[in-house]
Design a protein around this motif. Structure first.
Motif, PDB file in Angstrom:
ATOM      1  N   LYS A 270       0.844  -1.343   0.147  1.00 29.68           N
ATOM      2  CA  LYS A 270      -0.318   0.127   0.384  1.00 29.68           C
ATOM      3  C   LYS A 270       0.564   1.307  -0.076  1.00 29.68           C
ATOM      4  O   LYS A 270       0.121   2.652  -0.570  1.00 29.68           O
ATOM      5  CB  LYS A 270      -1.153  -0.003   1.036  1.00 29.68           C
ATOM      6  CG  LYS A 270      -2.009  -0.987   1.085  1.00 29.68           C
ATOM      7  CD  LYS A 270      -2.847  -0.672   0.011  1.00 29.68           C
ATOM      8  CE  LYS A 270      -4.451  -2.163   0.007  1.00 29.68           C
ATOM      9  NZ  LYS A 270      -5.111  -1.166  -1.458  1.00 29.68           N
ATOM     10  N   ALA A 289      -9.925   5.980   0.316  1.00 29.94           N
ATOM     11  CA  ALA A 289      -9.975   4.273  -0.541  1.00 29.94           C
ATOM     12  C   ALA A 289      -9.916   3.347   0.669  1.00 29.94           C
ATOM     13  O   ALA A 289     -10.201   2.394   1.349  1.00 29.94           O
ATOM     14  CB  ALA A 289      -9.656   4.079  -1.635  1.00 29.94           C
ATOM     15  N   LEU A 290      -8.147   4.051   1.429  1.00 29.46           N
ATOM     16  CA  LEU A 290      -7.603   2.143   1.990  1.00 29.46           C
ATOM     17  C   LEU A 290      -8.225   3.248   3.230  1.00 29.46           C
ATOM     18  O   LEU A 290      -8.459   0.961   3.912  1.00 29.46           O
ATOM     19  CB  LEU A 290      -6.208   3.400   2.233  1.00 29.46           C
ATOM     20  CG  LEU A 290      -5.637   2.262   3.201  1.00 29.46           C
ATOM     21  CD1 LEU A 290      -5.457   0.466   2.553  1.00 29.46           C
ATOM     22  CD2 LEU A 290      -4.532   2.942   2.477  1.00 29.46           C
ATOM     23  N   THR A 292     -11.008   3.623   4.317  1.00 24.68           N
ATOM     24  CA  THR A 292     -12.627   2.414   4.547  1.00 24.68           C
ATOM     25  C   THR A 292     -12.744   1.436   4.353  1.00 24.68           C
ATOM     26  O   THR A 292     -13.627   0.674   4.176  1.00 24.68           O
ATOM     27  CB  THR A 292     -13.635   3.255   3.142  1.00 24.68           C
ATOM     28  OG1 THR A 292     -12.831   3.392   1.996  1.00 24.68           O
ATOM     29  CG2 THR A 292     -13.639   5.187   3.418  1.00 24.68           C
ATOM     30  N   ASN A 293     -11.650   0.875   3.658  1.00 24.89           N
ATOM     31  CA  ASN A 293     -11.977  -0.747   3.965  1.00 24.89           C
ATOM     32  C   ASN A 293     -11.135  -1.298   5.409  1.00 24.89           C
ATOM     33  O   ASN A 293      -9.799  -1.402   6.277  1.00 24.89           O
ATOM     34  CB  ASN A 293     -10.247  -1.185   2.729  1.00 24.89           C
ATOM     35  CG  ASN A 293     -10.433  -2.562   2.335  1.00 24.89           C
ATOM     36  OD1 ASN A 293     -10.924  -3.743   3.890  1.00 24.89           O
ATOM     37  ND2 ASN A 293     -10.002  -3.283   1.576  1.00 24.89           N
ATOM     38  N   GLU A 294     -12.046  -0.984   5.981  1.00 25.65           N
ATOM     39  CA  GLU A 294     -11.266  -1.824   7.604  1.00 25.65           C
ATOM     40  C   GLU A 294     -10.943  -3.414   7.558  1.00 25.65           C
ATOM     41  O   GLU A 294     -10.067  -3.009   8.302  1.00 25.65           O
ATOM     42  CB  GLU A 294     -12.625  -2.583   8.177  1.00 25.65           C
ATOM     43  CG  GLU A 294     -13.254  -2.634   9.972  1.00 25.65           C
ATOM     44  CD  GLU A 294     -14.240  -2.923  10.287  1.00 25.65           C
ATOM     45  OE1 GLU A 294     -14.849  -1.736  10.832  1.00 25.65           O
ATOM     46  OE2 GLU A 294     -14.479  -4.101  10.638  1.00 25.65           O
ATOM     47  N   GLU A 295     -10.918  -3.913   7.080  1.00 24.25           N
ATOM     48  CA  GLU A 295     -10.376  -5.540   6.688  1.00 24.25           C
ATOM     49  C   GLU A 295      -8.925  -4.347   6.958  1.00 24.25           C
ATOM     50  O   GLU A 295      -7.740  -5.227   7.024  1.00 24.25           O
ATOM     51  CB  GLU A 295     -10.100  -6.225   6.461  1.00 24.25           C
ATOM     52  CG  GLU A 295      -9.650  -7.338   5.996  1.00 24.25           C
ATOM     53  CD  GLU A 295      -9.960  -8.141   7.757  1.00 24.25           C
ATOM     54  OE1 GLU A 295      -8.674  -8.554   7.812  1.00 24.25           O
ATOM     55  OE2 GLU A 295     -10.507  -8.410   8.287  1.00 24.25           O
ATOM     56  N   GLU A 296      -8.271  -4.055   5.870  1.00 21.53           N
ATOM     57  CA  GLU A 296      -7.294  -3.864   5.176  1.00 21.53           C
ATOM     58  C   GLU A 296      -6.292  -2.380   6.917  1.00 21.53           C
ATOM     59  O   GLU A 296      -5.693  -2.569   6.941  1.00 21.53           O
ATOM     60  CB  GLU A 296      -7.195  -2.804   3.917  1.00 21.53           C
ATOM     61  CG  GLU A 296      -6.965  -4.294   3.000  1.00 21.53           C
ATOM     62  CD  GLU A 296      -6.927  -3.608   1.455  1.00 21.53           C
ATOM     63  OE1 GLU A 296      -7.069  -3.993   0.646  1.00 21.53           O
ATOM     64  OE2 GLU A 296      -6.722  -2.614   1.369  1.00 21.53           O
ATOM     65  N   GLU A 297      -7.239  -1.765   6.798  1.00 23.86           N
ATOM     66  CA  GLU A 297      -6.576  -0.703   7.632  1.00 23.86           C
ATOM     67  C   GLU A 297      -6.602  -1.185   9.014  1.00 23.86           C
ATOM     68  O   GLU A 297      -5.767  -1.290   9.457  1.00 23.86           O
ATOM     69  CB  GLU A 297      -8.253   0.456   8.227  1.00 23.86           C
ATOM     70  CG  GLU A 297      -7.665   1.186   9.256  1.00 23.86           C
ATOM     71  CD  GLU A 297      -8.979   1.994   9.301  1.00 23.86           C
ATOM     72  OE1 GLU A 297      -9.221   3.610  10.100  1.00 23.86           O
ATOM     73  OE2 GLU A 297      -9.605   2.112   8.770  1.00 23.86           O
TER      74      GLU A 297
END
Length: 419
Positions: A270, A289-290, A292-297
């Motif tokens: 990332k 966008a990153l 708002t992606n809970e799993e990746e965050e």
């Protein structure tokens, strides 16, 4: 945990200008170190029971450590104390200050650590300790927003002055100080973005700002050893298998290693993809966008926490081997809950995001790990020399700088759009 500084210099020794926070201790001790050749060493105290510093590879719990007899941390005379007439959880530092006539004098600095893990850092200024009812209402509102209404990790931009007027409407001393602080920030930044107020907010705010302005992959992230860091550390320190992944039960060593490796690789992927974006608008859209992606965050936060552990281990080993370490490292391992990296992991890093956030001394560790200077506008310190604090206080000149805003050293927002 909160920190309060108390001074007790012996006869003939004076300490001038040393502030009431961990940041002030680090910064001014560092300045003194440069100007007068200060030598700080760690030693036991004869009259108080010191918390031992066990070997790095130990798998004993923090409770077991406290019951062992006193033991030197290493060269020097910084030590932890849980006894004595002044109460428990006291950190004491001796500064050997060489005067102009080369006569060394000892100065004692006491740091009292609050028993309440959620307590705010205390200051010698009573107004900083005793906040008024308006601020209590404001903090309750923030907690409510972070747990129910406010779901965005990073909110859209808002004018800083408009935000200040909205959040601090009263005429109490605290409200006036906060508005004055925001006005000072507004001299350089025009907007603010609210950071979701959970126990990840310090990591979230710092990472968001770092990625928003990233133009290249950090050198330390380019290392061939970077992906195998979990495997290498677990081969040396068996206690790392107690690492808690997103509040999940501990897994087998191999499974922990594989999962953390995935988080590290995701962080590198990332970081590189965002840093490669040249258009500022597109770069910001990618960051939004990153986050708002809970799993990746949340996977990225696990990676950051593990990297902080790796840095702590390196600093601890450097100090034991007689190498020079930053002053914050002594304070980090001077706490009776983190006298070594195992305790730091068990009592602090494992709790970040769950039952607690980053303490002030851990902000130093985060900055040192990322090799970024974290500049923080501390609004409740407005009109003092601690209004703008840098973590670390003496960074490398080539380290990038990210800027955060805090009203209480617990929750962080980010200023954006410089004038």
């Amino acid at each position: 945990m909160g920190y309060c500084i108390r001074f007790k210099p012996p006869s003939g020794c004076s300490i001038h200008g040393l502030g009431g926070t961990i940041a002030a201790v680090c910064e001014r001790a560092s300045q003194t170190q440069k100007k007068a050749g200060i030598a700080m060493q760690v030693m036991k105290h004869e009259k108080e029971a010191a918390v031992p510093c066990s070997e790095l590879g130990s798998t004993k719990t923090a409770t077991e450590h406290k019951e062992q007899p006193a033991e030197e941390v290493g060269e020097g005379n910084l030590y932890r104390s849980t006894g004595g007439p002044e109460g428990r959880n006291r950190i004491k530092l001796f500064n050997s200050i060489v005067t102009h006539d080369d006569v060394a004098k000892d100065c004692e600095i006491y740091l009292h650590v609050s028993d309440n893990p959620s307590a705010m850092e205390a200051s010698v200024d009573s107004e900083d300790v005793c906040r008024d009812a308006e601020e209590g209402e404001k903090m309750q509102h923030t907690c409510k927003m972070s747990t129910s209404e406010y779901k965005l990790s990073v909110a859209p931009e808002m004018c800083i002055l408009e935000y200040s007027r909205k959040e601090w409407k009263g005429n109490t001393p605290v409200a006036k100080r906060m508005r004055k602080g925001y006005e000072a920030v507004a001299q350089k930044f025009s907007s603010i973005r609210q950071i979701r107020g959970d126990n990840y907010c310090a990591l979230r705010a710092t990472l968001f700002q770092a990625l928003s302005q990233a133009t290249q992959l950090p050198r330390w992230m380019q290392s061939e050893d970077f992906p195998v860091l979990p495997e290498n550390l677990l081969s040396k320190y068996d206690w790392i298998k107690q690492w808690q992944l997103k509040q999940k039960p501990s897994r087998k060593t191999g499974e922990i290693s594989d999962e953390i490796k995935e988080y590290l690789l995701l962080l590198r992927k990332k970081w590189k993809s965002i840093s490669d974006i040249k258009c500022p608008v597109e770069k910001q859209e990618a960051c939004d966008a990153l986050f708002t992606n809970e799993e990746e965050e949340y996977s990225l936060y696990e990676a950051l926490k593990f990297l902080m552990l790796n840095t702590a281990i390196e600093l601890y080993n450097d100090e034991k081997n007689g190498r020079r370490v930053p002053i914050f490292s002594w304070l980090l391992f001077a706490r009776d809950t983190s006298s070594n990296p195992h305790q730091l992991m068990h009592n602090h890093l494992n709790q970040i995001g769950h039952s607690g956030g980053l303490e002030q001394v851990e902000m130093f560790l985060l900055a040192y790990t990322l090799q970024y200077t974290i500049q923080v506008y501390r609004l409740y310190k407005c009109s003092t020399d601690e209004f703008i604090t840098f973590y670390p206080s003496d960074p490398e000149e080539d380290w990038p700088v990210v800027t955060l805003i805090t009203e209480d050293d617990r929750h962080y927002n980010v200023p954006v759009r410089t004038h």
